[in-house]
Design a protein around this motif. Structure first.
Motif, PDB file in Angstrom:
ATOM      1  N   ALA A 210      -7.197  10.371   2.440  1.00 48.48           N
ATOM      2  CA  ALA A 210      -6.509   9.151   2.882  1.00 48.48           C
ATOM      3  C   ALA A 210      -5.277   8.901   2.023  1.00 48.48           C
TER       4      ALA A 210
ATOM      5  N   GLN B  14       2.984   9.342   4.627  1.00 48.91           N
ATOM      6  CA  GLN B  14       3.601   8.244   5.382  1.00 48.91           C
ATOM      7  C   GLN B  14       4.671   7.555   4.536  1.00 48.91           C
TER       8      GLN B  14
ATOM      9  N   VAL C 231       0.843  -1.203   0.000  1.00 46.11           N
ATOM     10  CA  VAL C 231       0.000   0.000   0.000  1.00 46.11           C
ATOM     11  C   VAL C 231       0.875   1.248   0.000  1.00 46.11           C
ATOM     12  N   LEU C 232       1.902   1.256   0.824  1.00 44.67           N
ATOM     13  CA  LEU C 232       2.786   2.421   0.878  1.00 44.67           C
ATOM     14  C   LEU C 232       3.547   2.595  -0.432  1.00 44.67           C
TER      15      LEU C 232
ATOM     16  N   THR D 127      -2.562  11.247   2.972  1.00 41.86           N
ATOM     17  CA  THR D 127      -1.933  10.840   4.227  1.00 41.86           C
ATOM     18  C   THR D 127      -0.981   9.678   3.998  1.00 41.86           C
ATOM     19  N   LEU D 128      -1.435   8.762   3.172  1.00 39.83           N
ATOM     20  CA  LEU D 128      -0.587   7.612   2.856  1.00 39.83           C
ATOM     21  C   LEU D 128       0.707   8.062   2.183  1.00 39.83           C
TER      22      LEU D 128
ATOM     23  N   ASN E 263       7.752   9.769   4.190  1.00 38.11           N
ATOM     24  CA  ASN E 263       8.458  10.118   5.418  1.00 38.11           C
ATOM     25  C   ASN E 263       9.467   9.084   5.869  1.00 38.11           C
ATOM     26  N   TRP E 264       9.221   7.820   5.567  1.00 33.62           N
ATOM     27  CA  TRP E 264       9.981   6.817   6.317  1.00 33.62           C
ATOM     28  C   TRP E 264      11.472   6.904   6.081  1.00 33.62           C
ATOM     29  N   ASN E 265      11.852   7.297   4.876  1.00 29.94           N
ATOM     30  CA  ASN E 265      13.288   7.358   4.626  1.00 29.94           C
ATOM     31  C   ASN E 265      13.922   8.647   5.132  1.00 29.94           C
ATOM     32  N   ASN E 266      13.084   9.600   5.477  1.00 34.18           N
ATOM     33  CA  ASN E 266      13.625  10.868   5.959  1.00 34.18           C
ATOM     34  C   ASN E 266      13.814  10.876   7.467  1.00 34.18           C
ATOM     35  N   TRP E 267      13.341   9.829   8.099  1.00 32.69           N
ATOM     36  CA  TRP E 267      13.473   9.814   9.544  1.00 32.69           C
ATOM     37  C   TRP E 267      14.893   9.459   9.943  1.00 32.69           C
TER      38      TRP E 267
END
Lengths: 101, 437
Positions: A75, A82, A53-54, A78-79, A85-89
């Motif tokens: 939605a 999400q 999904v991501l 928002t996805l 974002n994950w690689n920028n954390w």
């Protein structure tokens, strides 16, 4: 004759031990299959689905020119957030995450 | 290639078909480990040390009621000779890879003066600098941060983590001075100094039972303080702190996490919560795997010998869970595996105490592999929590597992399922022990 037999038996025993040794070594080296618990399989399938999904969200960002977005567009937005974002954390590995204090 | 992780192959795994299989190659210098320890150790690969945790003093100037440190009244200090030996042993054992983070932590690191760190950093650089990129981190209660400290942080690019539990009403419940007063005002002053000097910092909060009912106020605090990255250490039972206030409140914990996620998404990621970020990472990409005994295992530095190394003020050292150095234990010799003045890290693996500890940790990891649905996302949990919660290192699930990994991952999955229009599933959702069939 007796000497021949002894030598033959000796060789056979040696071969047997060699084979046993090889079998033991192979058994040790073989990766043991991870236990496939039903709950584990369900969880892994669930994560795989979410991962897809991501990935889909990252490939097809929502485009909407209208001010009023549908629930689906919100939605999807928002996805996308999400997904992006994950690689920028940051790398959290050097955080003291192990105890109160 | 020997200098970096090597992707060997894709492991035979159902979901993680693209998971990288990583093997670390210790560099064998002229003074590499003696007695062939590297080759002989029954270890999961010869992993390199990722964090060197140096405890410059056990003393802390405040007295939090949930603290796990038994010796926080002890004003002993680490000498520079011990700093040199701690680094030197790492070099001799070829455990220092191309990069290493040194964490100064437990008790309050700023009880030592900046001059100590100036000399200590120079020593670590002198010993390891030719081959290893060193980064220094400090986890501080921030009550002592002033302009001098800020200049020091800046000059040495120290990564600063501040321990703060949110707004005063939450923070001062537990984080009190030795005179019994709240420490929040002092922390705010320290945070203000960090901002004034533009020093990047993150925050770590201990989340207790009271925090769970105040998710918005908790989140707002970090947002208002301009803290982008914050982590939740969910109240743990460890050492002298024998029970967690979160036990039996796991539904409230789930609601708390869900609210933090909503808030983080609503503000466009202006504040990121470490546990949720880790959960997204686990969804996005599988954990790296390491090889041991012909199998691939999910990466977990708390169960990999020497991946995390803790050295106390007096040179005593331990590995696996960082917080058990200094805790009393008759079975495991107070978890002290050796002393840098007497011998190297790897040499300690020949001793009976290491073997006993390692055997118990490995048994616990194996038990998780066999019986826990979440194993692929964690690799065996936290040994110290198994010990203090279950009384047995070879046990499996703990409250720590549920609060730090399982429920954050479940929260993130639920959100993705909701936004992605997937049917909600209760499969493998974390449940407290009492609700299990």
């Amino acid at each position: 004759m007796a000497q021949f037999s002894k030598s033959k038996i000796q060789r056979s025993v040696e071969r047997l031990f060699t084979l046993l040794g090889l079998a033991g070594a192979a058994a040790t080296a073989l990766p043991v299959q991870a236990t496939q618990l039903p709950e584990r399989l369900k969880l892994e399938a669930r994560v795989a689905q979410a991962r897809q999904v991501l990935r889909d969200a990252a490939r097809a960002p929502v485009e909407s020119g209208s001010e009023a977005k549908t629930a689906a567009e919100i939605a999807a937005g928002t996805l996308l957030a999400q997904a992006n974002n994950w690689n920028n954390w940051p790398n959290w590995s050097n955080w003291a995450n192990w105890a109160n204090g | 290639m020997a200098e970096s992780a090597e992707v060997l192959a894709s492991p035979p795994h159902r979901v993680f078909s693209a998971a990288p299989l990583i093997r670390w190659f210790p560099r064998r210098g002229k003074k590499a480990a003696s007695a062939g320890s590297l080759a002989l150790l029954p270890l999961p690969v010869q992993s390199r040390t990722r964090l060197l945790i140096l405890q410059p003093t056990p003393f802390c100037n405040i007295d939090c009621d949930y603290c796990y440190l038994p010796g926080r009244d002890n004003t002993a200090k680490m000498g520079l000779g011990t700093v040199r030996l701690a680094a030197q042993r790492l070099l001799e054992d070829a455990l220092a890879g191309p990069s290493l983070t040194v964490v100064w932590h437990a008790g309050e690191p700023l009880m030592m003066p900046p001059d100590f760190y100036r000399d200590a950093f120079a020593i670590v650089e002198d010993v390891l600098g030719a081959t290893t990129q060193i980064a220094h981190s400090m986890q501080t209660n921030a009550t002592l941060i002033d302009d001098d400290w800020c200049e020091f942080f800046q000059r040495h690019a120290v990564r600063v983590g501040v321990s703060v539990d949110g707004p005063a009403a939450l923070h001062d419940l537990h984080r009190r001075t030795r005179a019994g007063k709240g420490s929040h005002a002092l922390v705010l002053r320290g945070l203000e100094r960090l901002r004034a000097h533009a020093i990047p910092h993150h925050a770590i909060a201990v989340v207790t039972q009271t925090t769970l009912a105040h998710a918005d106020a908790f989140f707002d605090f970090f947002d208002q303080q301009g803290i982008r990255d914050m982590g939740c250490n969910f109240d743990e039972a460890e050492g002298p702190h024998t029970s967690s206030s979160l036990a039996g409140r796991e539904e409230a914990h789930a609601a708390f996490l869900q609210r933090l996620l909503e808030r983080s998404l609503a503000c466009g990621g202006r504040v990121l919560v470490r546990e949720l970020a880790n959960a997204y990472r686990l969804v996005a990409e599988p954990l790296p795997q390491y090889l041991w005994r012909g199998q691939s295992w999910p990466d977990n530095p708390q169960v990999m010998p020497f991946a995390l190394l803790s050295v106390a003020w007096n040179g005593d050292f331990s590995t696996f869970s960082p917080e058990w150095l200094g805790q009393p234990s008759a079975t495991f010799g107070d978890f002290v595996l050796g002393n840098v003045a007497l011998g190297g890290y790897l040499a300690s693996a020949d001793a009976e105490n290491f073997q006993r500890l390692w055997g118990a940790v490995a048994a616990g990891t194996e038990a998780c592999r066999r019986g826990c649905a979440w194993f692929g996302f964690c690799g065996g949990g936290a040994p110290v929590n198994k010990l203090y919660e279950n009384g047995d290192l070879s046990s499996t699930e703990t409250l720590y597992c549920r609060s730090m990994l399982q429920r954050p991952l479940d929260t993130v999955l639920r959100r993705i399922e909701l936004d992605g229009g997937l049917p909600a599933t209760a499969a493998a959702a974390p449940r407290p022990p009492e609700t299990r069939s």
